[in-house]
Design a protein around this motif. Structure first.
Motif, short mmCIF file in Angstrom:
data_model
loop_
_atom_site.label_atom_id
_atom_site.label_comp_id
_atom_site.label_asym_id
_atom_site.label_seq_id
_atom_site.Cartn_x
_atom_site.Cartn_y
_atom_site.Cartn_z
N MET A 87 1.98 -36.08 -19.39
CA MET A 87 2.42 -34.73 -19.73
C MET A 87 3.65 -34.77 -20.63
N ALA A 88 4.60 -35.64 -20.29
CA ALA A 88 5.83 -35.74 -21.07
C ALA A 88 5.54 -36.20 -22.50
N GLN A 89 4.69 -37.21 -22.64
CA GLN A 89 4.35 -37.71 -23.97
C GLN A 89 3.63 -36.64 -24.80
N GLN A 90 2.72 -35.92 -24.18
CA GLN A 90 1.99 -34.88 -24.90
C GLN A 90 2.93 -33.76 -25.31
N TYR A 91 3.82 -33.38 -24.41
CA TYR A 91 4.78 -32.31 -24.71
C TYR A 91 5.67 -32.70 -25.89
N MET A 92 6.18 -33.92 -25.88
CA MET A 92 7.06 -34.38 -26.96
C MET A 92 6.30 -34.50 -28.28
N GLN A 93 5.04 -34.87 -28.20
CA GLN A 93 4.20 -34.92 -29.40
C GLN A 93 4.05 -33.52 -29.98
N GLU A 94 3.75 -32.55 -29.14
CA GLU A 94 3.57 -31.17 -29.59
C GLU A 94 4.85 -30.59 -30.18
N MET A 95 5.99 -31.02 -29.67
CA MET A 95 7.28 -30.48 -30.10
C MET A 95 7.85 -31.21 -31.31
N GLY A 96 7.17 -32.28 -31.77
CA GLY A 96 7.63 -33.02 -32.95
C GLY A 96 8.62 -34.12 -32.67
N TYR A 97 8.68 -34.59 -31.40
CA TYR A 97 9.66 -35.61 -31.01
C TYR A 97 9.01 -36.95 -30.70
N ALA A 98 7.78 -37.15 -31.12
CA ALA A 98 7.05 -38.37 -30.77
C ALA A 98 7.73 -39.63 -31.30
N ASN A 99 8.42 -39.53 -32.44
CA ASN A 99 9.06 -40.70 -33.04
C ASN A 99 10.54 -40.81 -32.71
N GLN A 100 11.01 -39.99 -31.79
CA GLN A 100 12.41 -40.02 -31.39
C GLN A 100 12.57 -40.85 -30.12
N PRO A 101 13.76 -41.44 -29.91
CA PRO A 101 14.00 -42.09 -28.62
C PRO A 101 14.15 -41.01 -27.56
N TYR A 102 13.55 -41.25 -26.40
CA TYR A 102 13.75 -40.31 -25.30
C TYR A 102 13.49 -41.01 -23.97
N VAL A 103 14.09 -40.43 -22.92
CA VAL A 103 13.94 -40.97 -21.57
C VAL A 103 13.39 -39.86 -20.67
N VAL A 104 12.39 -40.19 -19.88
CA VAL A 104 11.79 -39.24 -18.94
C VAL A 104 12.26 -39.59 -17.53
N PHE A 105 12.99 -38.68 -16.90
CA PHE A 105 13.49 -38.86 -15.54
C PHE A 105 12.72 -37.94 -14.60
N ILE A 129 15.37 -32.26 -36.80
CA ILE A 129 14.00 -31.81 -36.59
C ILE A 129 14.03 -30.29 -36.47
N PRO A 130 13.28 -29.57 -37.28
CA PRO A 130 13.31 -28.10 -37.25
C PRO A 130 13.04 -27.56 -35.85
N ASP A 131 13.83 -26.56 -35.44
CA ASP A 131 13.64 -26.00 -34.10
C ASP A 131 13.65 -24.47 -34.10
N ASN A 132 13.35 -23.88 -35.24
CA ASN A 132 13.38 -22.42 -35.34
C ASN A 132 12.40 -21.73 -34.41
N TYR A 133 11.28 -22.37 -34.14
CA TYR A 133 10.25 -21.75 -33.31
C TYR A 133 10.01 -22.57 -32.04
N ASP A 134 11.07 -23.18 -31.53
CA ASP A 134 10.95 -24.04 -30.35
C ASP A 134 10.35 -23.30 -29.15
N HIS A 135 10.79 -22.09 -28.93
CA HIS A 135 10.34 -21.37 -27.74
C HIS A 135 8.83 -21.16 -27.76
N HIS A 136 8.31 -20.69 -28.87
CA HIS A 136 6.87 -20.43 -28.97
C HIS A 136 6.07 -21.73 -28.95
N ARG A 137 6.58 -22.75 -29.62
CA ARG A 137 5.89 -24.04 -29.62
C ARG A 137 5.87 -24.64 -28.22
N SER A 138 6.98 -24.48 -27.51
CA SER A 138 7.07 -25.00 -26.15
C SER A 138 6.08 -24.30 -25.23
#
Length: 417
Positions: A87-105, A129-138
């Motif tokens: 779920m975390a990987q899919q969410y980050m992919q959808e939000m445009g963060y797939a190539n960013q470093p991140y940690v899932v706790f 990374i553009p975040d103008n429409y973060d809420h709707h994309r999320s």
């Protein structure tokens, strides 16, 4: 599933808070992206920080480069660790963060588990990374994940900006009574609040305040409410308006009835956990009162502070517009009381900021650094967070009474000396 996105400048704070959950056996590191897995030793804040530093150093001009995201499944959903990772990987992919470093706790310190994701919106080239429409994309990402993993659909409101249905009163525009009426005829029927003070805090968001009045009428003592329009500084700018001008919904008897009803309904309100997590996230990624309030505002949550003449905070109220509920900080948790925020912000404002040494060895800490101070502050602030019980009998005047009592004791001690 509901996702909350915290945007801030404090990477150290976000990592420290989550890692402390792991260190205290109230959490686990489920997944890392573009950060090596450690199999022979435990993770640490310093370890994670090293992999975010190149991105933060490359930052051109982004004021809030940190993203602290929480994904909250419905209480009835039972999600295992493997599914959380997917779920975390899919969410980050959808939000445009797939190539960013991140940690899932994963957090397990309350009855139902949820996950937090710490990352940065700054890329290696320094661009954001553009975040103008973060809420709707999320929201779109959450709906897809719900369908894919057969999770319960969350009833989220489409836009936090649309939560503010009623417009604040603008005294300069005239027709003050009409403006106040549009608020007072509907707000009491729309929001839940557990005290007179909480109701007043809610009205302050619409540039309205009230006072209780009493007097004798036909030989009987009567109590009522008069309303005033106020400016952005809370100063009264209109003459008083009797509550009867706005209908029975704005009257004292009805307000008291709503308070009693709200105390029952809010006791088991599921939105309280989401609200607490959102406030928690804002604390970890903000370094000041203003940035904290701004982060919550972006989530549709207003913060109302009560201060004395010396600027000391003795009361704090959170107005959660999405769930239409009003909470005092001490009702949510003793770690979210006014005294905690007053001490935290005063310390941060007076603490000198010192740059940290990037060449520190693993698991070592540099003394007298801003990062060390923030880590210690967060450790104290969140020690036992969410373990406090919600008190349905708490009221907004209690914090002020406690504060005044403490001040009176100090004054008596000075006189004795």
């Amino acid at each position: 599933m509901i996702a909350k996105i915290g945007k801030g400048e404090n990477m150290w704070g976000a990592l420290t808070y989550n890692q402390q959950k792991v260190d205290n056996e109230n959490g686990a590191v489920l997944f890392t992206n573009k950060i090596p897995d450690l199999w022979d030793r435990p993770y640490s804040v310093n370890f994670f920080r090293k992999y975010f530093e190149p991105y933060l150093i490359a930052n051109n001009k982004t004021e809030k480069p940190v993203r602290h995201i929480s994904l909250n499944p419905d209480p009835d959903d039972r999600v295992d660790d493997s599914t959380y990772r997917e779920m975390a990987q899919q969410y980050m992919q959808e939000m445009g963060y797939a190539n960013q470093p991140y940690v899932v706790f994963k957090h397990t310190d309350i009855d139902r588990s949820h996950i937090h994701i710490v990352t940065t919106c700054v890329q290696l080239d320094g661009k954001k990374i553009p975040d103008n429409y973060d809420h709707h994309r999320s929201m779109d990402a959450c709906r897809k994940i719900e369908k894919q993993y057969n999770l319960k659909a969350a009833n989220e409101i489409q836009s936090t900006n649309q939560n503010l249905i009623f417009k604040p009163v603008d005294y300069d525009k005239g027709n003050v009574k009409t403006q106040m009426s549009s608020v007072l005829r509907h707000i009491p029927k729309t929001y839940n609040f557990q005290s007179i003070g909480a109701y007043n805090a809610l009205l302050s968001q619409f540039n309205i305040t009230f006072e209780e009045v009493s007097g004798e009428f036909h030989g009987k003592m009567k109590k009522g409410i008069v309303y005033f329009a106020i400016d952005e500084n809370g100063k009264k700018v209109s003459h008083p308006f009797k509550s009867s001008l706005f209908g029975k919904h704005a009257g004292l008897e009805n307000i008291q009835a709503i308070i009693e009803k709200s105390r029952v309904e809010m006791k088991n309100n599921p939105s309280i956990l989401i609200l607490k997590r959102t406030i928690e996230t804002a604390i970890t990624t903000s370094n000041s009162e203003d940035s904290f309030k701004m982060q919550l505002q972006e989530q549709g949550i207003a913060t109302v502070l009560r201060k004395n003449e010396q600027g000391r905070i003795y009361g704090i109220t959170f107005i959660d517009h999405p769930s239409k509920s009003v909470w005092n900080g001490s009702q949510l948790s003793k770690e979210l009381s006014a005294n905690v925020f007053n001490g935290m912000w005063n310390q941060r404002e007076t603490k000198p900021e010192v740059m940290f040494n990037n060449n520190l060895p693993e698991n070592s800490f540099q003394e007298n650094t801003t990062e060390q101070f923030v880590a210690e502050s967060i450790s104290e602030l969140f020690d036992g967070l969410f373990n406090g019980l919600l008190s349905s009998d708490a009221n907004s005047d209690q914090e002020e009474q406690i504060f005044e009592s403490q001040m009176n004791k100090k004054q008596r001690k000075r006189r004795k000396k």
